[in-house]
Design an enzyme around this catalytic site. Structure first.
Site, mmCIF file in Angstrom:
data_model
loop_
_atom_site.group_PDB
_atom_site.id
_atom_site.type_symbol
_atom_site.label_atom_id
_atom_site.label_comp_id
_atom_site.label_asym_id
_atom_site.label_seq_id
_atom_site.Cartn_x
_atom_site.Cartn_y
_atom_site.Cartn_z
ATOM 1 N N ARG A 49 -73.440 41.213 50.680
ATOM 2 C CA ARG A 49 -73.176 42.352 49.825
ATOM 3 C C ARG A 49 -72.191 43.433 50.772
ATOM 4 O O ARG A 49 -71.317 43.759 50.175
ATOM 5 C CB ARG A 49 -74.250 43.468 49.501
ATOM 6 N N TYR A 102 -56.162 50.277 30.041
ATOM 7 C CA TYR A 102 -57.303 49.289 29.651
ATOM 8 C C TYR A 102 -58.570 50.238 29.012
ATOM 9 O O TYR A 102 -58.832 50.778 29.653
ATOM 10 C CB TYR A 102 -57.768 48.345 30.841
ATOM 11 N N LYS A 111 -57.882 37.745 35.586
ATOM 12 C CA LYS A 111 -56.787 37.581 34.826
ATOM 13 C C LYS A 111 -55.662 36.661 35.526
ATOM 14 O O LYS A 111 -56.092 35.507 36.018
ATOM 15 C CB LYS A 111 -56.078 38.904 34.229
HETATM 16 C C1 PLP Z 1 -59.355 42.944 32.085
HETATM 17 C C2 PLP Z 1 -58.784 44.285 32.628
HETATM 18 C C3 PLP Z 1 -59.458 45.096 33.609
HETATM 19 C C4 PLP Z 1 -61.062 44.723 33.692
HETATM 20 O O1 PLP Z 1 -61.292 43.700 34.553
HETATM 21 P P1 PLP Z 1 -62.461 42.667 34.358
HETATM 22 O O2 PLP Z 1 -62.451 41.719 35.145
HETATM 23 O O3 PLP Z 1 -62.737 42.210 32.936
HETATM 24 O O4 PLP Z 1 -63.547 43.760 34.681
HETATM 25 C C5 PLP Z 1 -58.886 46.124 34.108
HETATM 26 N N1 PLP Z 1 -57.499 46.559 33.822
HETATM 27 C C6 PLP Z 1 -56.836 45.668 33.072
HETATM 28 C C7 PLP Z 1 -55.508 46.114 33.031
HETATM 29 C C8 PLP Z 1 -57.459 44.511 32.388
HETATM 30 O O5 PLP Z 1 -56.528 43.611 31.730
#
Ligand code: PLP
Length: 411
Positions: free
Chosen positions: A77, A130, A225
């Site tokens: 952690r 977001y 992403k």
């Molecule tokens: C998807 C996304 C997030 C959140 O990310 P997770 O990995 O789904 O928690 C934050 N900011 C942007 C711009 C995103 O596209």
């Protein structure tokens, strides 16, 4: 060989061959290949250390390890060797002193906001965000006595004008921003003095933009992403000065949203191909944006690489490539939007972005289905708005598929 145990130390670490030093190189695409190799031996692929805990040499050593934000062999952690390799790679890629990985992008966003701000503090954030970040700022921050002012992130001087000297702790931006690819001027953001500045640059990984180069304090990513890039890692990361990352660490180990070693391994594996993936996605997205702009059934296309994007000049200044995300509006509204996503054959209907598969979403009937027409309008989403995350399929096929769907949706 150590005489008392018969344990052969040389055999236990047979592969300590030095990796190329990334410090001699500056292009992010090269760093993406070279970075994050200090931990481990001569293996080229990332190593998975699932262990939650590690043997400690002495109690004194244990006390030191427990308090060291950079320690990766104490308790997972707090830190972990696989996660540390991903963090080290991200720091090198971002031009940062340090990075901290999280269990998701929202883990990173919530640690920055709640780890840095206390009751009585003030945050300036942009309206174009977001949805998860938006909800955190709008619904959770007030519960903890943190005041938030939302501004239009595309308006020159808007962030600075909303700063309350002595009270504003954080200025939070996102560029390019959900859902219409609005941009924030990073030079302007980096010049703000007083509060800390943070940028969610998920839509523009370091091969495209490095916020820290502009004087911004913290760069954040949902590595779920484009950074991870294969839809197989739920992962977030924050990069900045060693001091800031260490202070976030103090909250992060209590927050408990640490990155899983398996996800960090997949994230690091994904980074190796970052440059070519973004090049292909950007090239196809540019073609698609230009082709859709000429389609009679398409009202408007939002893509930073189009001269028609209201901030195209800024995009050219702060983006090396324009990325794989675009949004467009179909002339005949909601029904056309639904018909469009039903007509695609190669593209797939799914949320998320930055992976190998081209994904399409009709925001008004999926991600933002709960909003009223006025709320949709305020969020910059029209009844016929389609968001596309361009994948790695051949550009000819992607363009043909989406054009065919636009024909069918608006015939
Ligand atoms: C998807 C996304 C997030 C959140 O990310 P997770 O990995 O789904 O928690 C934050 N900011 C942007 C711009 C995103 O596209």
């Amino acid at each position: 060989m150590s005489a008392d145990t018969g344990w052969d130390e040389a055999a236990a670490a047979p592969n300590a061959v030095a990796a190329p030093d990334p410090a001699g190189f500056s292009h992010p695409d090269t760093l993406a290949v070279l970075a994050g190799r200090r931990i481990g031996g001569a293996e080229l692929a990332p190593s998975l250390y699932p262990s939650t805990t590690f043997r400690i040499a002495s109690l004194e050593e244990g006390r030191r390890m427990a308090l060291d934000p950079a320690e990766s062999h104490y308790y997972t952690r707090n830190g972990n060797p696989t996660v540390a390799a991903f963090e080290e790679a991200m720091a090198e890629l971002e031009g940062a002193e340090a990075s901290r990985a999280f269990a998701s992008g929202m883990g990173a966003v919530s640690c920055v906001i709640l780890g840095l701000c206390s009751a009585g503090d003030h945050i300036v954030a942009q309206r174009q965000l977001y949805s998860g970040t938006q909800f955190l700022l709008q619904a959770v921050c007030p519960r903890f006595g943190i005041d938030v002012t939302f501004v239009d992130g595309t308006e020159p001087g808007a962030f600075q004008a909303a700063v309350r000297p002595g009270r504003t702790m954080l200025v939070f931006a996102e560029t390019p921003a959900n859902p219409r690819l609005d941009l924030v001027d990073l030079e302007e953001l980096g010049a703000i003095s007083g509060p800390l500045t943070a940028v969610d640059a998920t839509f523009a990984p370091p091969s495209i933009t490095r916020p820290l180069d502009y004087g911004v304090d913290l760069s954040l990513h949902s590595a779920t992403k484009g950074l991870g890039g294969h839809n197989d890692a739920t992962l977030g990361v924050v990069s900045g000065s060693a001091e800031l990352i260490a202070s976030l660490w103090g909250f992060a180990i209590l927050q408990g949203a640490n990155a899983a070693p398996f996800d960090a391994m997949n994230g690091l594996r994904g980074l190796r191909t970052l440059g070519v993936r973004l090049e292909r996605q950007s090239a196809t997205a540019q073609r698609l944006a230009e082709t859709l702009s000429d389609h009679p059934g398409v009202e408007s296309v939002r893509y930073p690489g189009l001269a028609s994007h209201p901030q195209h000049e800024l995009a050219k200044r702060q983006m090396r490539m324009f990325g794989g995300l675009l949004a467009f509006d179909l002339v005949s509204g909601h029904e056309a939007g639904e018909r469009f996503v039903e007509a695609v054959k190669l593209a797939q209907i799914a949320t998320s972005l930055g992976g190998p598969e081209t994904l399409v979403t009709h925001s008004a009937s999926t991600t933002h289905a709960g909003l009223t027409p006025d709320e949709l309008d305020a969020a910059g989403i029209g009844p016929g708005t389609i968001r596309v995350s361009v994948g790695l399929e051949h550009g000819d096929d992607v363009v043909a598929d989406l054009l065919h769907a636009a024909d069918k949706a608006t015939a």
